[in-house]
Design a protein around this motif. Structure first.
Motif, mmCIF file in Angstrom:
data_model
loop_
_atom_site.group_PDB
_atom_site.id
_atom_site.type_symbol
_atom_site.label_atom_id
_atom_site.label_comp_id
_atom_site.label_asym_id
_atom_site.label_seq_id
_atom_site.Cartn_x
_atom_site.Cartn_y
_atom_site.Cartn_z
ATOM 1 N N ALA A 78 4.727 16.310 80.493
ATOM 2 C CA ALA A 78 6.101 16.788 80.654
ATOM 3 C C ALA A 78 7.054 15.645 80.947
ATOM 4 O O ALA A 78 8.220 15.671 80.541
ATOM 5 C CB ALA A 78 6.164 17.821 81.767
ATOM 6 N N LEU A 79 6.571 14.619 81.653
ATOM 7 C CA LEU A 79 7.427 13.506 82.050
ATOM 8 C C LEU A 79 7.433 12.357 81.047
ATOM 9 O O LEU A 79 8.293 11.473 81.139
ATOM 10 C CB LEU A 79 6.964 12.961 83.406
ATOM 11 C CG LEU A 79 7.075 13.907 84.602
ATOM 12 C CD1 LEU A 79 6.530 13.220 85.840
ATOM 13 C CD2 LEU A 79 8.515 14.337 84.815
ATOM 14 N N ALA A 80 6.493 12.357 80.104
ATOM 15 C CA ALA A 80 6.309 11.194 79.241
ATOM 16 C C ALA A 80 7.572 10.791 78.489
ATOM 17 O O ALA A 80 7.983 9.627 78.489
ATOM 18 C CB ALA A 80 5.171 11.443 78.252
ATOM 19 N N SER A 81 8.221 11.751 77.841
ATOM 20 C CA SER A 81 9.374 11.406 77.013
ATOM 21 C C SER A 81 10.545 10.922 77.863
ATOM 22 O O SER A 81 11.232 9.968 77.504
ATOM 23 C CB SER A 81 9.805 12.605 76.167
ATOM 24 O OG SER A 81 10.192 13.690 76.998
ATOM 25 N N VAL A 82 10.787 11.558 79.006
ATOM 26 C CA VAL A 82 11.911 11.127 79.834
ATOM 27 C C VAL A 82 11.617 9.797 80.521
ATOM 28 O O VAL A 82 12.519 8.983 80.739
ATOM 29 C CB VAL A 82 12.287 12.199 80.874
ATOM 30 C CG1 VAL A 82 12.921 13.388 80.198
ATOM 31 C CG2 VAL A 82 11.094 12.639 81.697
ATOM 32 N N ARG A 83 10.356 9.552 80.852
ATOM 33 C CA ARG A 83 9.982 8.287 81.478
ATOM 34 C C ARG A 83 10.196 7.128 80.512
ATOM 35 O O ARG A 83 10.767 6.095 80.880
ATOM 36 C CB ARG A 83 8.520 8.319 81.929
ATOM 37 C CG ARG A 83 8.076 7.043 82.635
ATOM 38 C CD ARG A 83 6.575 7.016 82.839
ATOM 39 N NE ARG A 83 6.110 8.049 83.745
ATOM 40 C CZ ARG A 83 5.286 9.036 83.400
ATOM 41 N NH1 ARG A 83 4.848 9.131 82.149
ATOM 42 N NH2 ARG A 83 4.895 9.919 84.293
ATOM 43 N N ASP A 84 9.775 7.286 79.285
ATOM 44 C CA ASP A 84 9.864 6.203 78.307
ATOM 45 C C ASP A 84 11.303 5.849 77.961
ATOM 46 O O ASP A 84 11.584 4.723 77.564
ATOM 47 C CB ASP A 84 9.113 6.583 77.022
ATOM 48 C CG ASP A 84 7.610 6.687 77.233
ATOM 49 O OD1 ASP A 84 7.131 6.182 78.273
ATOM 50 O OD2 ASP A 84 6.918 7.261 76.376
ATOM 51 N N ARG A 85 12.223 6.791 78.076
ATOM 52 C CA ARG A 85 13.610 6.539 77.722
ATOM 53 C C ARG A 85 14.509 6.295 78.933
ATOM 54 O O ARG A 85 15.731 6.270 78.813
ATOM 55 C CB ARG A 85 14.153 7.716 76.901
ATOM 56 C CG ARG A 85 13.437 7.937 75.580
ATOM 57 C CD ARG A 85 13.620 6.748 74.636
ATOM 58 N NE ARG A 85 15.029 6.513 74.351
ATOM 59 C CZ ARG A 85 15.731 7.209 73.453
ATOM 60 N NH1 ARG A 85 15.162 8.177 72.764
ATOM 61 N NH2 ARG A 85 16.996 6.940 73.240
ATOM 62 N N GLY A 86 13.923 6.120 80.094
ATOM 63 C CA GLY A 86 14.706 5.784 81.265
ATOM 64 C C GLY A 86 15.486 6.932 81.846
ATOM 65 O O GLY A 86 16.516 6.735 82.491
ATOM 66 N N ARG A 87 14.987 8.149 81.680
ATOM 67 C CA ARG A 87 15.680 9.324 82.188
ATOM 68 C C ARG A 87 15.074 9.850 83.487
ATOM 69 O O ARG A 87 15.315 10.979 83.873
ATOM 70 C CB ARG A 87 15.684 10.427 81.121
ATOM 71 C CG ARG A 87 16.598 10.108 79.950
ATOM 72 C CD ARG A 87 16.268 10.992 78.748
ATOM 73 N NE ARG A 87 17.239 10.827 77.684
ATOM 74 C CZ ARG A 87 17.246 9.820 76.813
ATOM 75 N NH1 ARG A 87 16.329 8.867 76.906
ATOM 76 N NH2 ARG A 87 18.162 9.747 75.871
ATOM 77 N N ILE A 88 14.283 9.027 84.130
ATOM 78 C CA ILE A 88 13.635 9.422 85.382
ATOM 79 C C ILE A 88 13.380 8.159 86.188
ATOM 80 O O ILE A 88 13.242 7.067 85.633
ATOM 81 C CB ILE A 88 12.322 10.187 85.090
ATOM 82 C CG1 ILE A 88 11.860 10.962 86.312
ATOM 83 C CG2 ILE A 88 11.240 9.274 84.542
ATOM 84 C CD1 ILE A 88 10.776 11.999 85.991
ATOM 85 N N GLU A 89 13.350 8.279 87.502
ATOM 86 C CA GLU A 89 13.228 7.116 88.381
ATOM 87 C C GLU A 89 12.190 7.403 89.462
ATOM 88 O O GLU A 89 12.210 8.472 90.071
ATOM 89 C CB GLU A 89 14.594 6.835 89.006
ATOM 90 C CG GLU A 89 14.683 5.615 89.875
ATOM 91 C CD GLU A 89 16.075 5.449 90.478
ATOM 92 O OE1 GLU A 89 16.284 4.455 91.196
ATOM 93 O OE2 GLU A 89 16.952 6.324 90.250
ATOM 94 N N PHE A 90 11.274 6.441 89.683
ATOM 95 C CA PHE A 90 10.236 6.578 90.695
ATOM 96 C C PHE A 90 10.325 5.431 91.698
ATOM 97 O O PHE A 90 10.789 4.333 91.363
ATOM 98 C CB PHE A 90 8.840 6.564 90.058
ATOM 99 C CG PHE A 90 8.568 7.719 89.136
ATOM 100 C CD1 PHE A 90 8.097 8.923 89.622
ATOM 101 C CD2 PHE A 90 8.778 7.595 87.768
ATOM 102 C CE1 PHE A 90 7.835 9.984 88.787
ATOM 103 C CE2 PHE A 90 8.529 8.657 86.917
ATOM 104 C CZ PHE A 90 8.055 9.855 87.416
ATOM 105 N N ASP A 91 9.846 5.662 92.919
ATOM 106 C CA ASP A 91 9.766 4.571 93.883
ATOM 107 C C ASP A 91 8.428 3.864 93.749
ATOM 108 O O ASP A 91 7.609 4.197 92.881
ATOM 109 C CB ASP A 91 10.021 5.071 95.314
ATOM 110 C CG ASP A 91 8.954 6.052 95.807
ATOM 111 O OD1 ASP A 91 7.873 6.158 95.196
ATOM 112 O OD2 ASP A 91 9.213 6.729 96.833
#
Length: 231
Positions: A78-91
Motif C-alpha cells: 500500500a505504501l510502495a507507490s507513495v514512498r517511491d515518489r516522495g509522498r510519505i515521510e518516515f523518521d
C-alpha cells in the motif's frame, strides 16, 4: 503539463509580471495529478493524516495498519507507490511522520488550528488542507524572495487576505517532498514570485491563493475524508 526538470533551465512564467495579475487556477492546478489511490493506499493515507493531525506524534507501521484497517502483510504494498515518489515521510525509527502533505518536521510552512501548530511540505498543502477542512485558523510562512513574513487568517477554510503562490511545473516527474514542494511557496506579491522563479530558472505558474482555493480543497477532500477501512 510541463515536465521540465527543476534543475534545468526553463523560461518562467506563463503570466505577465504585473502585480496582482495572476494566472487562473485551472491553468496552474489542472495539470497537477491527484492520482487515483488504490483502496489500501487511500485508507492508509487518510488514517495516517488524521493520526498526525490529532496527536502530533509519529505512528508505527503496525499501528498505522490497525488504524487504517489494512492488514500488516499488505501495508508495504500500500505504501510502495507513495514512498517511491516522495509522498510519505518516515523518521529514523521507521515511524510515519508525514503524509498527505502534513508533516511533523518543522519547516517553512505552518498552519494553526485551535492553538495547535501543524507543518506541511509546501504552501499548496496549507491551502488544500485548510480549505478541505473548512477550518478557522491561520497560515504562516515566509516569502523566499523578499524574506517578508506571510501570515494569513482563515475563517471556515477561506483566507481573509490574499497572497500569491508559485506552483512549479514537472509534478509528475518529481519526488514530491524533496524536489517539488521546496519550490511551491507563498509570496507577498506576484512580482516577488516571478522574480524568485526567474532567479532560480523554474517553470510554473503564479496564482492568487483566492483563485486556487476551491481547486486545492477538491484535491485534499479525499485525504481528509473519513473512510470505511477496506476488508
Amino acid at each position: 503539463m510541463d515536465t521540465a526538470d527543476i534543475g534545468e533551465p526553463a523560461s518562467c512564467c506563463s503570466v505577465p509580471a504585473t502585480d496582482g495579475d495572476s494566472t487562473t487556477a485551472p491553468n496552474a492546478v489542472a495539470r497537477i495529478s491527484t492520482e487515483a489511490f488504490p483502496p489500501d493506499a487511500a485508507a492508509v493515507r487518510t488514517a495516517g493524516f488524521w493520526h498526525l493531525f490529532t496527536t502530533g506524534t509519529p505512528i508505527s507501521p503496525a499501528d498505522l495498519a490497525g488504524a487504517s484497517g489494512v492488514a500488516e502483510d499488505r501495508l508495504d504494498a500500500a505504501l510502495a507507490s507513495v514512498r517511491d515518489r516522495g509522498r510519505i515521510e518516515f523518521d529514523e525509527r521507521g515511524n510515519l511522520i508525514g503524509i498527505g502533505g502534513l508533516s511533523l518536521t518543522p519547516g517553512r510552512h505552518r498552519f494553526v488550528i485551535d492553538n495547535a501548530s501543524h507543518w506541511t511540505w509546501c504552501a499548496l498543502d496549507i491551502v488544500g488542507i485548510l480549505g478541505a477542512l473548512k477550518a478557522t485558523g491561520s497560515a504562516h510562512s515566509t516569502d523566499p524572495h523578499s524574506g517578508e513574513a506571510i501570515d494569513i487568517e482563515y475563517v471556515d477554510g477561506y483566507p481573509e487576505t490574499d497572497v500569491h503562490l508559485f506552483v512549479l511545473g514537472g509534478f509528475l516527474d518529481a519526488n514530491v517532498r524533496k524536489d517539488w514542494c521546496p519550490n511551491v511557496n507563498f509570496f507577498a506579491s506576484h512580482q516577488s514570485a516571478e522574480q524568485w522563479a526567474a532567479d532560480h530558472r523554474l517553470d510554473g505558474d503564479v496564482v492568487a491563493v483566492s483563485s486556487i482555493l476551491e481547486d486545492a480543497a477538491v484535491m485534499w477532500r479525499p485525504v481528509v475524508a473519513v473512510r470505511t477501512p477496506p476488508e
